[in-house]
Structures are given as structure tokens and as C-alpha cells.
Design an enzyme around this catalytic site. Structure first.
Site, PDB file in Angstrom:
ATOM      1  N   LYS A 101     -49.094   7.418  -5.829  1.00  0.00           N
ATOM      2  CA  LYS A 101     -50.042   6.646  -6.462  1.00  0.00           C
ATOM      3  C   LYS A 101     -51.216   7.616  -6.122  1.00  0.00           C
ATOM      4  O   LYS A 101     -51.541   8.526  -4.930  1.00  0.00           O
ATOM      5  CB  LYS A 101     -50.590   5.704  -4.997  1.00  0.00           C
ATOM      6  CG  LYS A 101     -50.726   4.763  -4.920  1.00  0.00           C
ATOM      7  CD  LYS A 101     -50.146   3.626  -5.260  1.00  0.00           C
ATOM      8  CE  LYS A 101     -51.972   2.749  -5.935  1.00  0.00           C
ATOM      9  NZ  LYS A 101     -52.509   2.911  -6.832  1.00  0.00           N
ATOM     10  N   GLN A 122     -54.305  13.494  -1.869  1.00  0.00           N
ATOM     11  CA  GLN A 122     -53.605  12.294  -1.911  1.00  0.00           C
ATOM     12  C   GLN A 122     -52.012  11.298  -0.913  1.00  0.00           C
ATOM     13  O   GLN A 122     -52.067  10.898  -0.882  1.00  0.00           O
ATOM     14  CB  GLN A 122     -53.805  11.348  -3.089  1.00  0.00           C
ATOM     15  CG  GLN A 122     -53.644   9.691  -3.506  1.00  0.00           C
ATOM     16  CD  GLN A 122     -54.769   9.602  -3.356  1.00  0.00           C
ATOM     17  OE1 GLN A 122     -55.480  10.023  -3.814  1.00  0.00           O
ATOM     18  NE2 GLN A 122     -54.214   8.054  -2.640  1.00  0.00           N
ATOM     19  N   LYS A 125     -52.877  11.500   2.983  1.00  0.00           N
ATOM     20  CA  LYS A 125     -53.704  10.187   3.400  1.00  0.00           C
ATOM     21  C   LYS A 125     -52.078   9.478   2.948  1.00  0.00           C
ATOM     22  O   LYS A 125     -52.351   8.356   4.097  1.00  0.00           O
ATOM     23  CB  LYS A 125     -54.503  10.131   2.275  1.00  0.00           C
ATOM     24  CG  LYS A 125     -55.878   9.290   1.352  1.00  0.00           C
ATOM     25  CD  LYS A 125     -55.926   8.572   1.017  1.00  0.00           C
ATOM     26  CE  LYS A 125     -56.919   9.703   0.616  1.00  0.00           C
ATOM     27  NZ  LYS A 125     -58.054  10.020   0.251  1.00  0.00           N
ATOM     28  N   LYS A 137     -52.938  11.626  -8.876  1.00  0.00           N
ATOM     29  CA  LYS A 137     -54.036  11.258  -9.247  1.00  0.00           C
ATOM     30  C   LYS A 137     -54.287  12.289 -10.587  1.00  0.00           C
ATOM     31  O   LYS A 137     -53.877  12.490 -11.700  1.00  0.00           O
ATOM     32  CB  LYS A 137     -55.184  12.464  -8.247  1.00  0.00           C
ATOM     33  CG  LYS A 137     -56.988  12.242  -8.411  1.00  0.00           C
ATOM     34  CD  LYS A 137     -56.693  11.065  -7.648  1.00  0.00           C
ATOM     35  CE  LYS A 137     -58.261  10.556  -7.556  1.00  0.00           C
ATOM     36  NZ  LYS A 137     -58.187   9.820  -6.045  1.00  0.00           N
ATOM     37  N   GLY A 176     -58.281   3.613  -9.347  1.00  0.00           N
ATOM     38  CA  GLY A 176     -59.382   3.205  -9.744  1.00  0.00           C
ATOM     39  C   GLY A 176     -60.480   4.494  -8.810  1.00  0.00           C
ATOM     40  O   GLY A 176     -59.471   5.133  -7.909  1.00  0.00           O
ATOM     41  N   ASP A 177     -61.004   5.524  -9.123  1.00  0.00           N
ATOM     42  CA  ASP A 177     -61.965   6.124  -8.316  1.00  0.00           C
ATOM     43  C   ASP A 177     -63.120   6.780  -9.232  1.00  0.00           C
ATOM     44  O   ASP A 177     -63.916   5.958  -9.456  1.00  0.00           O
ATOM     45  CB  ASP A 177     -61.804   7.963  -8.756  1.00  0.00           C
ATOM     46  CG  ASP A 177     -61.598   8.802  -7.583  1.00  0.00           C
ATOM     47  OD1 ASP A 177     -61.212   8.947  -6.989  1.00  0.00           O
ATOM     48  OD2 ASP A 177     -62.938   9.696  -7.900  1.00  0.00           O
ATOM     49  N   THR A 221     -62.490   0.335   0.829  1.00  0.00           N
ATOM     50  CA  THR A 221     -62.565   1.737   1.113  1.00  0.00           C
ATOM     51  C   THR A 221     -64.138   1.377   2.133  1.00  0.00           C
ATOM     52  O   THR A 221     -64.055   2.476   2.973  1.00  0.00           O
ATOM     53  CB  THR A 221     -62.545   2.698  -0.166  1.00  0.00           C
ATOM     54  OG1 THR A 221     -61.456   2.658  -1.394  1.00  0.00           O
ATOM     55  CG2 THR A 221     -62.419   4.369  -0.390  1.00  0.00           C
ATOM     56  N   ASN A 252     -68.844   1.622  -5.323  1.00  0.00           N
ATOM     57  CA  ASN A 252     -67.966   1.522  -4.938  1.00  0.00           C
ATOM     58  C   ASN A 252     -68.209   1.913  -3.164  1.00  0.00           C
ATOM     59  O   ASN A 252     -67.832   0.411  -2.495  1.00  0.00           O
ATOM     60  CB  ASN A 252     -66.894   1.296  -6.161  1.00  0.00           C
ATOM     61  CG  ASN A 252     -65.583   0.601  -4.896  1.00  0.00           C
ATOM     62  OD1 ASN A 252     -64.396   1.140  -4.255  1.00  0.00           O
ATOM     63  ND2 ASN A 252     -65.320  -0.635  -5.079  1.00  0.00           N
ATOM     64  N   SER A 389     -54.976  -0.544  -1.836  1.00  0.00           N
ATOM     65  CA  SER A 389     -54.113  -1.075  -3.634  1.00  0.00           C
ATOM     66  C   SER A 389     -52.256  -1.424  -3.183  1.00  0.00           C
ATOM     67  O   SER A 389     -51.590  -1.326  -3.807  1.00  0.00           O
ATOM     68  CB  SER A 389     -54.185   0.366  -4.349  1.00  0.00           C
ATOM     69  OG  SER A 389     -55.358   0.555  -4.435  1.00  0.00           O
TER      70      SER A 389
HETATM   71  P1  NDP Z   1     -68.197   5.187  -8.279  1.00  0.00           P
HETATM   72  O1  NDP Z   1     -68.266   6.521  -9.870  1.00  0.00           O
HETATM   73  O2  NDP Z   1     -68.266   4.137  -8.032  1.00  0.00           O
HETATM   74  O3  NDP Z   1     -69.643   5.772  -7.294  1.00  0.00           O
HETATM   75  C1  NDP Z   1     -70.128   7.658  -6.747  1.00  0.00           C
HETATM   76  C2  NDP Z   1     -71.496   7.375  -6.710  1.00  0.00           C
HETATM   77  O4  NDP Z   1     -71.705   9.070  -6.111  1.00  0.00           O
HETATM   78  C3  NDP Z   1     -71.809   7.187  -7.747  1.00  0.00           C
HETATM   79  O5  NDP Z   1     -73.018   5.884  -6.928  1.00  0.00           O
HETATM   80  C4  NDP Z   1     -72.609   8.385  -7.739  1.00  0.00           C
HETATM   81  O6  NDP Z   1     -74.478   8.554  -8.845  1.00  0.00           O
HETATM   82  C5  NDP Z   1     -72.969   9.241  -7.068  1.00  0.00           C
HETATM   83  N1  NDP Z   1     -72.884  10.611  -7.389  1.00  0.00           N
HETATM   84  C6  NDP Z   1     -72.089  11.415  -7.562  1.00  0.00           C
HETATM   85  N2  NDP Z   1     -72.357  12.625  -7.527  1.00  0.00           N
HETATM   86  C7  NDP Z   1     -73.111  12.781  -6.761  1.00  0.00           C
HETATM   87  C8  NDP Z   1     -74.034  13.787  -6.072  1.00  0.00           C
HETATM   88  N3  NDP Z   1     -73.740  15.084  -6.334  1.00  0.00           N
HETATM   89  N4  NDP Z   1     -75.380  13.401  -5.374  1.00  0.00           N
HETATM   90  C9  NDP Z   1     -75.189  12.013  -5.094  1.00  0.00           C
HETATM   91  N5  NDP Z   1     -74.810  11.335  -5.442  1.00  0.00           N
HETATM   92  C10 NDP Z   1     -73.718  11.451  -7.146  1.00  0.00           C
HETATM   93  O7  NDP Z   1     -67.255   6.035  -7.275  1.00  0.00           O
HETATM   94  P2  NDP Z   1     -66.053   5.784  -5.635  1.00  0.00           P
HETATM   95  O8  NDP Z   1     -67.044   5.589  -4.981  1.00  0.00           O
HETATM   96  O9  NDP Z   1     -65.062   5.145  -5.864  1.00  0.00           O
HETATM   97  O10 NDP Z   1     -65.507   7.431  -5.166  1.00  0.00           O
HETATM   98  C11 NDP Z   1     -67.102   7.642  -4.403  1.00  0.00           C
HETATM   99  C12 NDP Z   1     -65.936   8.601  -4.097  1.00  0.00           C
HETATM  100  O11 NDP Z   1     -65.337   7.911  -2.848  1.00  0.00           O
HETATM  101  C13 NDP Z   1     -65.652   9.410  -4.326  1.00  0.00           C
HETATM  102  O12 NDP Z   1     -64.740  11.187  -3.826  1.00  0.00           O
HETATM  103  C14 NDP Z   1     -64.114   9.406  -4.969  1.00  0.00           C
HETATM  104  O13 NDP Z   1     -62.689  10.414  -4.815  1.00  0.00           O
HETATM  105  C15 NDP Z   1     -63.407   8.563  -3.057  1.00  0.00           C
HETATM  106  N6  NDP Z   1     -63.163   7.540  -2.449  1.00  0.00           N
HETATM  107  C16 NDP Z   1     -63.121   6.316  -3.894  1.00  0.00           C
HETATM  108  C17 NDP Z   1     -62.303   5.239  -3.384  1.00  0.00           C
HETATM  109  C18 NDP Z   1     -61.524   3.829  -4.241  1.00  0.00           C
HETATM  110  O14 NDP Z   1     -61.239   3.353  -3.560  1.00  0.00           O
HETATM  111  N7  NDP Z   1     -62.913   4.514  -5.034  1.00  0.00           N
HETATM  112  C19 NDP Z   1     -60.720   5.583  -2.610  1.00  0.00           C
HETATM  113  C20 NDP Z   1     -61.078   6.722  -1.428  1.00  0.00           C
HETATM  114  C21 NDP Z   1     -62.287   7.757  -1.884  1.00  0.00           C
HETATM  115  P3  NDP Z   1     -74.391   8.240 -10.305  1.00  0.00           P
HETATM  116  O15 NDP Z   1     -74.505   6.703 -10.348  1.00  0.00           O
HETATM  117  O16 NDP Z   1     -75.515   9.147 -10.592  1.00  0.00           O
HETATM  118  O17 NDP Z   1     -73.273   8.560 -10.866  1.00  0.00           O
END
Ligand code: NDP
Length: 457
Positions: A101, A122, A125, A137, A176-177, A221, A252, A389
Site C-alpha cells: 500500500k 511506507q 508508516k 510506492k 495518490g501522492d 493527511t 493536498n 486509505s
Molecule cells: P501535491 O502535489 O498535492 O502538492 C505538493 C505541493 O508542494 C505543491 O504545492 C507543490 O508546488 C509544492 N512543492 C513541490 N516542490 C516544492 C518545493 N521544492 N518547495 C516548495 N513547494 C514545493 O502533493 P501532496 O500534498 O499530496 O504531497 C506533499 C508531500 O506529502 C509529499 O512529500 C508526499 O509524499 C507527502 N504525503 C502525501 C500524502 C497524501 O495523502 N497526499 C500522504 C503522506 C505523505 P507546485 O504546485 O508548484 O508543484
């Protein structure tokens, strides 16, 4: 007796060092994967000291080697008819406690190192959530940014045509991620359904509410991270109420962390995207960020056009120079380095909650610990997403849907439980207050015991 203990300690250290050297040799140049392995294996030394059976049975050398790594070609055509080829990956890391997962990431930086670091994290976690899910992943170096809906759909269909051979509701359940939200999951689910010839709802999570998704999965999250940080704050008599919070990213995880922190009385003064960050001392308005990023898919710089109290700054790392009591890195890996950590400490930060995966470098974590900053590591603080999830999978199996509050209450209980089991493991193994070590040990024990029970497989 003393001599035996010393021998055991050096045997455990030598074992961990040897396994880490093998990981580096076998996975050359995969720096993110090395970093994730290093953080985990170092914290397991006290476990091997206490229970040499895990060394004797080769648990660690088996844990660091994925059960399966799938690497495939993803051809697709853009709206002008030009052919593009991306790379697809799925790492099926460990299935000892349940089906693989873990999310799918679509971002140009995706490679074998990134998916292995994420897949490895993961495993522990997912174990920490207390639910029966193994670690996996995947993703692609495809960049959904700037692509039309039709292009994203064709890419997702091509990606799933290959990935679909390797997943299933009892085998491997992606979600998603970064770069993979409701739109992408919808297209991939549609293609899987077509190939499989039936509606196997439990094959993907993060689905739309109308076709098997769970209420509160979108929020999980971000909300879960806030619930976890709240537990850390309570342990020191602190709270979100009246505090200043900085959240990186605006995707997200960030959006719903901003919403929940604000609901708990905090003022979220900054958030960012990969181009820059906004600062608003009066508090970032969650609804605007959500509409701009989730619905209109615009840049965060546009926020200032609607809110004159906000200022936009180019570049990402400057966000960590803003004084705050609570910092929530929710964007991407290694976004807080030693320099940023020092600035946060100098400005009086009291707590860090890692919403993103591995957002703090190993040096940054050392700086937070050395300065008594409460530190909630990713595999504990952001486990709420995968936890819900797993609740989505449970609802799919039951063919029944819980209300938003039922899911949110379960999420809250899971996050509290992750916090208490991490604190307990840290205490028991001689590192009170260190949640990095506590979360790694608590997650590891369950997986290791399942691996022992299964024999050498
Ligand atoms: P999204 O794609 O929804 O959002 C990512 C965000 O981070 C965007 O705003 C993106 O900007 C920004 N970003 C990317 N790179 C940088 C950077 N170098 N500096 C500043 N901002 C940056 O992804 P998620 O919110 O889903 O995921 C974010 C993190 O959380 C990841 O590490 C992911 O692995 C982790 N995560 C997510 C989960 C989930 O349920 N979604 C669960 C557990 C962990 P831009 O729009 O410009 O790309």
C-alpha cells in the site's frame, strides 16, 4: 554481564553498519534511498541489542531489499499528436503484514531512488497505523503541470495499462501522492476497471466519493498531521490556539493542514509552491488557497491579487526565515536543510510536524533535537493519509460508507495511538522523547515479528 551487554551493543552496531554498506553498494547513486535507510537503521540498534534473534534471522537485510521492483515504459501522445515516453515505477517493498500500500507520484524528479525511499518509509508508516497494510510506492517522471485534461487522461490510461498487471485489492493498492489527485485516480480507476472487466473498488484509494471513495480521505493527511502535532504540543502544555504557524507547499497535505490548524485557533502566516511563498500576518485564507490550487490549478502568487495583506516572495527556502512557533513542512523531501533548521530555532520554533515525506535532512533533525524542539517525523505525523486509505479499503470490502465524522473520529484515534506507541517505544528503548527513534522501533517490531513468523521468505 557488563561484558555481554557491551558485546551485544557492538554486534548490533556492526550489523547495522554492514547492512547499510550493502545498501549503498547495491544501490549506487540512490542518495534519497540511502538517506531513508540510514535514518531507520541507526535507530534500530537498541532493538538488535535487546533481541539478537532479528539479526540471526536476517530481518534487516531482508527488509531493505524490495520484494519486487517493477519498471516500465509509458508511451502517450500529446494533443498535437507528438509521442512522448515516460518511465513508470512500482516498488512492492514488503507484504508481511498486508497487501502493498502506498501512493503514486507524478513528478519529473521521480526515479528508482525516490520510489525506493518512499516505499521503504511506507513499510514502517503503514505498520504504525495499526492496520493490515504492507509497504509500496510508485510513480512516473511525467509532469502533469501544464498538460491538458485529455493529455493527463491518455497518460494515466497508458500508465495503468501496464501497472494494472501487478496490482489488485489483495495484492497492491496504490493511492495518490505529489501530482496525483482525484483527477488522476479517476482516470486510472476507469482504465483498470476496463482492463479487469469489473468494478474492483478496492484496487485504488483516494477515489471520488461517488464511486467508492471515503469521506475525509482528501483531508486525512493534513488533518492527521495536525492531530499528531497537537498531541506533541499537549505533552508540553502548549497548543495551536494563538500560535503562529508556517506551512510549506499548497497541495493536498498543506491545504488541509492549514484548514485544521486555523480551526484550532492558530494563525497560518505562510505557505508556498515550487516557485515561491506568500506571507500574510493576518492569516492565510484556506478557501482561497483551496480554490486557486485544487480547482483552478493556478500558482500561489495569485493569492496576493485577492488579499492585499499578503506579500509574495520568489524562491522556496525563505519561508523558513519567517518567525513561527510551529513549522509544518508539507511540500517535498529535504526542503529543510541545516541552515533552515538553524533559522527556525533562532526564531523560537517549538514544534515541527512533517506533513511531507522526509522533508528534513538528517542534519536538520539533529539540530531540532539538540535544541529541544518537539519533532514529529513523517512516518508518524503524515500517516493519516494511508490510515484513511486503509479505512477506504475496509468500506469497499463491506460495501458500506461511513459518515465524515465516523472516519474523522477513527483518524483522530489512530493519530493519538501512533503518538502514544512512538512515545512508549522511545521510552522502552532508552531514548525518551525521541519520536524518530520511537516511531521507527514501534513500526519495525510489528513487521519484524510477522517476518519471523513467516520464515525465511
Ligand atoms: P501535491 O502535489 O498535492 O502538492 C505538493 C505541493 O508542494 C505543491 O504545492 C507543490 O508546488 C509544492 N512543492 C513541490 N516542490 C516544492 C518545493 N521544492 N518547495 C516548495 N513547494 C514545493 O502533493 P501532496 O500534498 O499530496 O504531497 C506533499 C508531500 O506529502 C509529499 O512529500 C508526499 O509524499 C507527502 N504525503 C502525501 C500524502 C497524501 O495523502 N497526499 C500522504 C503522506 C505523505 P507546485 O504546485 O508548484 O508543484
Amino acid at each position: 554481564m557488563l561484558q555481554t551487554e557491551t558485546n551485544r551493543a557492538s554486534a548490533a552496531q556492526a550489523y547495522v553498519a554492514e547492512v547499510f554498506e550493502t545498501v549503498k553498494r547495491r544501490n549506487p547513486g540512490e542518495t534519497e534511498f540511502h538517506q531513508a535507510v540510514k535514518e531507520i537503521v541507526d535507530s534500530l540498534v537498541p532493538v538488535f541489542e535487546k533481541h539478537p534473534v532479528y539479526m540471526e534471522q536476517g530481518i534487516l537485510e531482508r527488509l531493505v531489499e524490495p520484494e519486487r521492483l517493477i519498471h516500465f515504459r509509458v508511451p502517450w501522445t500529446d494533443d498535437k499528436g507528438k509521442v512522448h515516453v515516460n518511465r513508470g515505477f512500482r516498488v512492492q517493498f514488503n507484504s508481511s503484514i498486508g497487501p502493498y500500500k502506498g501512493g503514486l507520484r507524478f513528478h519529473p524528479s521521480v526515479n528508482a531512488s525516490i520510489v525506493k525511499f518512499l516505499g521503504f518509509e511506507q513499510i514502517l508508516k503503514n505498520s504504525l497505523t495499526g492496520q493490515p497494510i504492507g509497504g509500496g510506492k510508485g510513480g512516473s517522471d511525467f509532469d502533469p503541470k501544464g498538460k491538458s485534461d485529455a493529455e493527463v487522461m491518455r497518460f494515466c490510461q497508458s500508465f495503468m495499462t501496464e501497472l494494472g498487471k501487478y496490482i489488485g485489492s489483495d495484492l497492491d493498492v496504490p493511492a495518490g501522492d505529489i501530482g496525483v489527485g482525484g483527477r488522476e485516480i479517476g482516470y486510472m480507476f476507469g482504465q483498470y476497471k476496463r482492463i479487469a472487466g469489473g468494478n474492483e473498488a478496492g484496487v485504488l484509494t483516494g477515489k471520488g466519493i461517488g464511486y467508492g471513495g471515503s469521506l475525509a480521505r482528501t483531508e486525512a493527511t493534513g488533518y492527521g498531521c495536525i492531530y499528531f502535532v497537537n498531541e506533541m504540543l499537549k505533552s508540553k502544555g502548549l497548543s495551536f490556539d494563538g500560535s503562529k504557524v508556517v506551512v510549506s507547499g499548497s497541495g493536498n497535505v498543506s491545504i488541509y493542514a492549514i484548514q485544521k490548524a486555523t480551526q484550532l485557533g492558530a494563525t497560518v502566516v505562510a505557505c508556498s509552491d515550487s516557485n515561491g511563498y506568500i506571507y500574510d500576518p493576518t492569516g492565510i485564507k484556506f478557501e482561497t488557497v483551496q480554490r486557486l490550487k485544487e480547482v483552478e490549478r493556478k500558482r500561489i502568487s495569485e493569492y496576493v491579487n485577492e488579499h492585499p495583506t499578503a506579500t509574495y516572495f520568489e524562491g522556496c527556502s525563505g519561508i523558513w526565515t519567517i518567525p513561527c512557533e510551529i513549522a509544518l513542512p508539507c511540500a517535498t523531501q529535504n526542503e529543510i536543510d541545516a541552515d533552515s533548521a538553524r533559522k527556525l530555532v533562532a526564531n523560537g520554533v517549538q514544534a515541527i510536524g512533517e506533513g511531507a515525506n522526509m522533508p528534513s535532512t538528517l542534519e536538520a533533525i539533529d539540530i531540532f533535537h539538540a535544541n529541544d524542539v518537539l519533532f514529529g517525523p513523517a512516518k508518524a505525523a503524515n500517516a493519516g493519509g494511508v490510515a484513511v486509505s486503509a479505512l477506504e479499503m475496509a468500506q469497499n470490502s463491506m460495501r458500506y460508507a461511513w459518515s465524515f465524522h465516523e472516519v474523522d473520529d477513527k483518524l483522530h484515534a489512530i493519530m493519538k495511538n501512533i503518538y502514544t506507541s512512538s512515545v512508549k517505544a522511545a521510552d522502552e528503548y532508552g531514548h525518551p522523547g525521541n519520536l524518530v527513534i520511537g516511531a521507527n522501533i514501534a513500526g519495525f517490531l510489528k513487521v519484524a515479528n510477522a517476518m519471523l513468523a513467516h520464515g525465511i521468505v
